[in-house]
Motif scaffolding. Structure first.
Motif, mmCIF file in Angstrom:
data_model
loop_
_atom_site.group_PDB
_atom_site.id
_atom_site.type_symbol
_atom_site.label_atom_id
_atom_site.label_comp_id
_atom_site.label_asym_id
_atom_site.label_seq_id
_atom_site.Cartn_x
_atom_site.Cartn_y
_atom_site.Cartn_z
ATOM 1 N N GLN A 93 0.578 -1.199 -0.078
ATOM 2 C CA GLN A 93 -0.160 -0.149 -0.055
ATOM 3 C C GLN A 93 0.925 1.148 0.065
ATOM 4 O OE1 GLN A 93 -2.207 -0.867 3.487
ATOM 5 N NE2 GLN A 93 -3.944 -1.680 2.343
ATOM 6 N N THR A 94 2.299 1.379 0.192
ATOM 7 C CA THR A 94 2.918 2.547 0.646
ATOM 8 C C THR A 94 4.041 2.493 -0.210
ATOM 9 O OG1 THR A 94 4.184 1.307 2.338
ATOM 10 C CG2 THR A 94 2.167 2.456 2.997
ATOM 11 N N LEU A 98 -4.750 -0.597 -5.169
ATOM 12 C CA LEU A 98 -3.473 -1.365 -5.155
ATOM 13 C C LEU A 98 -2.898 -1.188 -6.660
ATOM 14 C CD1 LEU A 98 -3.311 -4.408 -2.802
ATOM 15 C CD2 LEU A 98 -2.273 -2.087 -2.548
ATOM 16 N N ASN A 155 -0.295 1.320 -7.575
ATOM 17 C CA ASN A 155 1.021 1.083 -7.078
ATOM 18 C C ASN A 155 2.124 0.351 -7.539
ATOM 19 O OD1 ASN A 155 -0.242 2.790 -5.392
ATOM 20 N ND2 ASN A 155 0.428 1.684 -3.286
#
Length: 730
Positions: A47-48, A95, A98
């Motif tokens: 997620q990051t 997601l 990403n």
């Protein structure tokens, strides 16, 4: 977590997230608890970070997912392709932005995954399926004796999973698998199939080396044969070698047997129970020690289509601890084992199995020779670090070329709209287009012409992926080139002389100017001839030019009535001195309010106290801007500095009149008294006279209106699409 805390957490999830999410999270918790380890995935990492590849694991079993997810991730990471993984029940639509590509392993179709793939393809991202067996169609799984013996309800549930897996396979851009036989079958469902064989991880190699060193001195004359069955489906395979083993144990009292896994021990072996050790399946970290205790590894396989698709894992794992393997001449074993050199291949007859095993029981030197050869081969050709080049090249080449545009903020402006138009054309051309936002806006997606672009917040997401092409769009965004090295081609889209955005003495003036002297290979792109000129004259930079365009379907003309009250539009940010909005209001403030109504449109700046404004249009969505122009008769534009000034062109295209101070950013398309009226910057009286002339001279008004409409049509984006794309593809 204690029982009381666990119950409270479950109650909270049920109340806030519903029954389905409670079931999902309960399953994940129980799975991790039963395995005594961390989750297969790291959802927080996914997620990051902005990574190259996301693996979505759909397998509940540790052994397959370790080989096909963890080990393949290691292959990619060793070749500078960044990865993350999640369990399929953790997937979420957000997601998609990403990652550049996605690998679904043994994953069943769900409605959420279907939407996920649809979104990924909308973004031109690559979706690949990975599978290591034939659980894609019931015509294959119906051949497995264990499956045939299932109860009606169990088989229906099993079949539903197989069908769902096949459905997801059919939605993907390609498939990766482990063996030639499996690849042949997969090509019946998807055209693009590649083989990436199972390999051992770095940790497996390390543990195996430690294990065989600990077991260099094995028990004297005893010869221990090991069968590592894995799942219960291998009972029929063991039946192939059983008669040979019985005969061997009858004739050679030094032969012992180790049986590992979910295997039913046949009655024929009970007379030798004192020489038989049985072990349940154990943690993979302990497996090398167990294998290293044996002298001969056996891998019988019934010659079925399902088994021909299986991989050579058992041979790899034994070879790493220097134990020779005797295997059926079936599928991957036949492909990978060089008979008599790196292992022994058997026909599935009692005589052949007995003869080959007897040879190894009698000859320890031959066992050692086979083991050393196999160990050397597997170490060089079947381990992650040494084998990742081909696989990583395949993954990278399957990715659509990606291009990233770095924006300082997400807001409506002429420059931002140009960027989005470029994004739209590039996405239509097949690029994976992503926008990096350096501002604080909570925006996850932007739209242009029906195309959607994912937005990554550089303040919240760590950038890890390789970027094929990166475009910075304002002087402040060029710092990204210094911060991040994994960029193939760098572009600087210059839309204005940004040094002059700031007055002398402002440190940002120097900072902006520095970006025209970047000491690295950068392709400079401009959207006006004026920018090309000053880049060459001031900085010795040769740049590439593509004209700005206009969406003429939105900015279409309507006829105005100049007999009633006249609406004059002022546009621009009052806080930017180079927009010179003050001068526009110095002009309009002196106009007769009985005749003229003044509208002011600005995205950022607000009216100053002394402005006479009848209607303030603040932060108007761009889709509504054409209608604002059509409601007005005349646009006043007094900018000192513009790279390419859109408002005059937009007003002209809608059939309105323009009174404008010429500058480098508008003279490219403006022609005085042909499609507009010029006034000299600073000459307020002249500007008022030009406005009055428009009202009084109908012939001139008709000329400039028709000329303006023609100028707008000449600038339609479709006419310059080819030129824009060429900038990024040369």
């Amino acid at each position: 977590m204690d029982k009381k805390s666990l119950v409270k957490k479950a109650q909270r999830v049920l109340k806030e997230e519903g029954v389905e999410m409670l079931l999902r999270k309960s399953h994940l918790y129980l799975r991790n608890y039963m395995h005594g380890q961390r989750a297969y995935s790291n959802i927080e990492w996914a997620q990051t970070c902005f990574n190259d590849v996301l693996f979505i694991n759909g397998c509940y079993l540790d052994h397959p997912s370790r080989y096909r997810v963890s080990h393949q991730r290691e292959q990619l990471e060793a070749n500078n392709i960044t990865t993350a993984e999640i369990f399929y029940q953790e997937i979420s639509i957000d997601l998609v932005k990403n990652f550049r590509s996605f690998v679904f392993f043994r994953c069943p179709y769900t409605e959420l995954i279907g939407e996920f793939i649809k979104k990924a393809k909308k973004y031109n991202k690559t979706v690949i399926f990975d599978i290591d067996d034939l659980m894609i169609d019931t015509k294959y799984t119906n051949t497995i004796p264990y499956v045939k013996a299932m109860s009606v309800n169990d088989k229906k549930m099993y079949d539903d999973g197989v069908i769902a897996t096949g459905r997801l396979l059919s939605m993907c851009d390609g498939a990766i698998t482990t063996t030639e036989a499996l690849a042949d079958e997969l090509r019946k469902y998807v055209s693009d199939v590649t083989i990436n064989r199972n390999v051992a991880s770095e940790q497996m190699v390390k543990l195996s080396e430690e294990a065989w060193k600990r077991n260099l001195d094995k028990n004297g004359n005893q010869v221990k044969i090991g069968y590592f069955s894995g799942s219960i489906t291998h009972n029929p395979d063991f039946a192939i070698v059983l008669p040979a083993l019985v005969r061997l144990m009858e004739n050679y009292p030094q032969v012992e047997l180790l049986l590992v896994g979910e295997l039913d021990i046949p009655g024929e072996l009970k007379p030798f129970k004192e020489r038989i050790a049985v072990s349940k399946m154990i943690n993979w970290q302990k497996l090398p020690d167990l294998i290293s205790e044996i002298d001969i590894n056996i891998a019988p396989l019934d010659d079925t289509i399902f088994n021909r698709a299986k991989s050579e894992n058992k041979w790899i794992e034994a070879s790493l601890v220097k134990v020779p393997t005797v295997a059926s001449r079936v599928g991957a074993f036949e492909k990978m084992i060089e008979n008599g050199k790196t292992g022994i291949l058997c026909e599935n007859t009692v005589e052949d199995w007995y003869g080959k095993l007897e040879l190894l029981v009698q000859n320890s030197n031959f066992r050692t020779e086979l083991a050393e050869n196999a160990h050397h081969y597997v170490y060089e050709h079947c381990t992650s670090v040494y084998t990742g080049t081909r696989y990583s090249d395949y993954i990278y080449n399957k990715m659509r070329p990606n291009i990233v545009f770095v924006l300082p903020v997400i807001q409506i402006s002429g420059g931002a709209l140009v960027v989005l138009k470029h994004c739209s054309m590039l996405q239509q051309q097949g690029y994976d287009v992503t926008i990096f936002n350096e501002g604080y806006e909570k925006v996850t997606e932007l739209e242009q012409d029906g195309n959607l672009f994912p937005v990554i917040s550089k303040r919240e997401i760590r950038i890890k992926a390789f970027i094929d092409k990166c475009v910075v769009t304002l002087w402040s965004t060029s710092e990204f080139f210094n911060q991040y090295g994994k960029i193939g081609e760098r572009y600087y889209l210059i839309q204005n002389y940004e040094t002059d955005f700031y007055k002398p003495g402002d440190i940002l003036r120097i900072r902006a100017n520095q970006t025209y002297r970047l000491r690295m290979p950068v392709k400079h792109i401009t959207i006006s001839k004026w920018c090309q000129d000053w880049l060459r004259e001031k900085y010795n930079i040769e740049s590439y030019y593509a004209p700005n365009g206009l969406d003429t379907e939105r900015f279409y003309p309507v006829e105005r009535d100049f007999k009633g009250k006249i609406r004059i539009l002022v546009e621009g940010n009052s806080e930017d001195y180079y927009k010179n909005v003050d001068e526009s209001f110095q002009i309009t403030n002196q106009l007769d309010p009985e005749i003229y109504e003044i509208w002011y449109m600005s995205y950022q700046g607000k009216p100053k106290d002394w402005y006479r404004v009848d209607k303030f249009l603040h932060k108007i969505p761009y889709i509504q801007v054409p209608e604002i122009y059509r409601e007005c008769h005349i646009l006043i534009k007094s900018s000192i500095l513009e790279s390419f000034s859109y408002p005059p062109l937009e007003m002209m295209a809608t059939g309105g009149c323009v009174v404008v101070a010429p500058n480098g950013g508008n003279v490219e398309y403006l022609r005085n008294r042909e499609n507009c009226l010029f006034y000299q910057l600073g000459n307020v009286v002249e500007a008022r006279e030009r406005i009055q002339e428009i009202l009084e001279n109908e012939s001139l008004r008709t000329t400039i209106i028709n000329g303006g409409i023609a100028a707008g049509k000449a600038r339609t984006w479709n006419n310059i699409r080819k030129d824009v794309l060429a900038l990024y593809e040369e």
